[in-house]
Motif scaffolding. Structure first.
Motif, PDB file in Angstrom:
ATOM      1  N   MET A   1      18.096 -16.432  37.510  1.00 56.70           N
ATOM      2  CA  MET A   1      16.750 -16.599  38.051  1.00 56.70           C
ATOM      3  C   MET A   1      16.550 -18.070  38.414  1.00 56.70           C
ATOM      4  O   MET A   1      15.821 -18.800  37.780  1.00 56.70           O
ATOM      5  N   HIS A   2      17.140 -18.533  39.449  1.00 55.45           N
ATOM      6  CA  HIS A   2      17.254 -19.917  39.878  1.00 55.45           C
ATOM      7  C   HIS A   2      17.210 -20.890  38.717  1.00 55.45           C
ATOM      8  O   HIS A   2      18.063 -20.815  37.846  1.00 55.45           O
ATOM      9  N   LEU A   6      17.642 -15.927  33.236  1.00 52.10           N
ATOM     10  CA  LEU A   6      17.061 -14.704  32.694  1.00 52.10           C
ATOM     11  C   LEU A   6      17.059 -14.721  31.174  1.00 52.10           C
ATOM     12  O   LEU A   6      16.161 -14.180  30.537  1.00 52.10           O
ATOM     13  N   ASP A  96      22.575  -9.266  35.444  1.00 52.26           N
ATOM     14  CA  ASP A  96      21.974 -10.220  36.376  1.00 52.26           C
ATOM     15  C   ASP A  96      23.028 -11.031  37.126  1.00 52.26           C
ATOM     16  O   ASP A  96      22.750 -11.575  38.193  1.00 52.26           O
ATOM     17  N   ARG A 103      21.570  -6.457  39.313  1.00 53.60           N
ATOM     18  CA  ARG A 103      20.669  -7.613  39.211  1.00 53.60           C
ATOM     19  C   ARG A 103      19.210  -7.182  39.262  1.00 53.60           C
ATOM     20  O   ARG A 103      18.384  -7.653  38.476  1.00 53.60           O
ATOM     21  N   ARG A 107      16.296  -7.508  36.183  1.00 52.81           N
ATOM     22  CA  ARG A 107      15.053  -8.250  36.324  1.00 52.81           C
ATOM     23  C   ARG A 107      13.828  -7.362  36.113  1.00 52.81           C
ATOM     24  O   ARG A 107      12.833  -7.798  35.529  1.00 52.81           O
ATOM     25  N   HIS A 207       8.333 -16.969  38.546  1.00 48.46           N
ATOM     26  CA  HIS A 207       9.773 -16.905  38.808  1.00 48.46           C
ATOM     27  C   HIS A 207      10.217 -15.469  39.063  1.00 48.46           C
ATOM     28  O   HIS A 207      11.063 -15.220  39.936  1.00 48.46           O
ATOM     29  N   LEU A 208       9.657 -14.533  38.313  1.00 46.97           N
ATOM     30  CA  LEU A 208      10.073 -13.149  38.453  1.00 46.97           C
ATOM     31  C   LEU A 208       9.755 -12.617  39.851  1.00 46.97           C
ATOM     32  O   LEU A 208      10.545 -11.876  40.433  1.00 46.97           O
ATOM     33  N   GLU A 210       9.719 -14.121  42.723  1.00 51.22           N
ATOM     34  CA  GLU A 210      10.737 -14.564  43.671  1.00 51.22           C
ATOM     35  C   GLU A 210      12.079 -13.897  43.395  1.00 51.22           C
ATOM     36  O   GLU A 210      12.800 -13.504  44.331  1.00 51.22           O
ATOM     37  N   ASP A 211      12.417 -13.755  42.135  1.00 51.45           N
ATOM     38  CA  ASP A 211      13.724 -13.207  41.786  1.00 51.45           C
ATOM     39  C   ASP A 211      13.834 -11.722  42.088  1.00 51.45           C
ATOM     40  O   ASP A 211      14.883 -11.240  42.512  1.00 51.45           O
ATOM     41  N   GLN A 214      14.211 -11.426  45.863  1.00 52.82           N
ATOM     42  CA  GLN A 214      15.572 -11.722  46.302  1.00 52.82           C
ATOM     43  C   GLN A 214      16.543 -10.604  45.932  1.00 52.82           C
ATOM     44  O   GLN A 214      17.366 -10.186  46.747  1.00 52.82           O
ATOM     45  N   ALA A 215      16.433 -10.103  44.696  1.00 51.47           N
ATOM     46  CA  ALA A 215      17.343  -9.045  44.261  1.00 51.47           C
ATOM     47  C   ALA A 215      17.100  -7.758  45.029  1.00 51.47           C
ATOM     48  O   ALA A 215      18.039  -7.043  45.388  1.00 51.47           O
TER      49      ALA A 215
END
Length: 219
Positions: A1-2, A6, A96, A103, A107, A207-208, A210-211, A214-215
């Protein structure tokens, strides 16, 4: 998660409280779901190549949301993978690291587990109640959540996401998670009073969001 791994959040996961998952009567999966035995055993012996490990991660992601509907053999093989990695938090970290469904499943599972944990904190419940009173609840969530806000509200939301994953509606689960994460991030940041749990929830949801986005784009 950048820049926020995670593991920062999966390491804090607790087992679901009794009654939280509330499985519906129709949630009975076929006995055929499971993991490939040969890949499972070779993974536990550290003898699996990258391509096969990716496939194993995909198989784990496919069965993880099925929970107690799994056959005893499937549960045993899932336990073998999880134990080899060091436990449930490490299992999510491992998923992840594999793109696609693994991934995204990791998440979303991290989100539902933490929603249950946040439900125990009075400051979070108050923040959610204040946000709903302010009319900031998205229409999609308004249709899903009971009118009354209490310590079960976020668990209800977690259950909805879990149900979509169980039904293999992964895209719908991701979209619901994105909507919920955005709303909860705002609710935490605009809460009338501050608390460590609210600060953590605001960070996690930011953060979640964005993650998961992306996933989900890679599935």
């Amino acid at each position: 998660m950048h820049d926020k791994p995670l593991s920062k959040f999966t390491g804090r996961l607790v087992r679901r409280r009794p009654g939280v998952s509330r499985p519906a009567p129709e949630r009975v999966g076929p006995d055929t779901y499971g993991l490939d035995e040969d890949k499972t055993l070779r993974f536990a012996a550290d003898r699996l190549g990258p391509e096969e490990e990716q496939r194993l991660a995909e198989e784990v992601a496919e069965i993880l949301p099925l929970g107690w509907s799994l056959s005893p053999r499937a549960k045993e093989r899932l336990y073998t993978v999880s134990s080899h990695l060091g436990g449930e938090p490490q299992l999510l970290d491992w998923l992840d690291r594999h793109p696609g469904l693994p991934r995204l499943t990791a998440r979303l599972t991290a989100m539902t587990g933490n929603l249950d944990r946040y439900s125990d904190d009075p400051s979070v419940v108050e923040a959610v109640r204040a946000a709903r009173a302010g009319g900031a609840l998205p229409a999609e969530l308004e249709e899903l959540l009971p009118p009354q806000t209490d310590e079960e509200t976020l668990s209800d939301l977690a259950y909805r996401i879990d149900s979509l994953l169980f039904e293999r509606r992964t895209g719908d689960a991701a979209r619901l998670a994105l909507t919920a994460a955005d709303w909860l991030r705002t609710a935490a940041r605009q809460a009338p009073s501050r608390s460590p749990m609210l600060d953590e929830m605001a960070e996690f949801m930011a953060h979640l969001h964005e993650d998961v986005r992306q996933a989900g784009a890679a599935v």
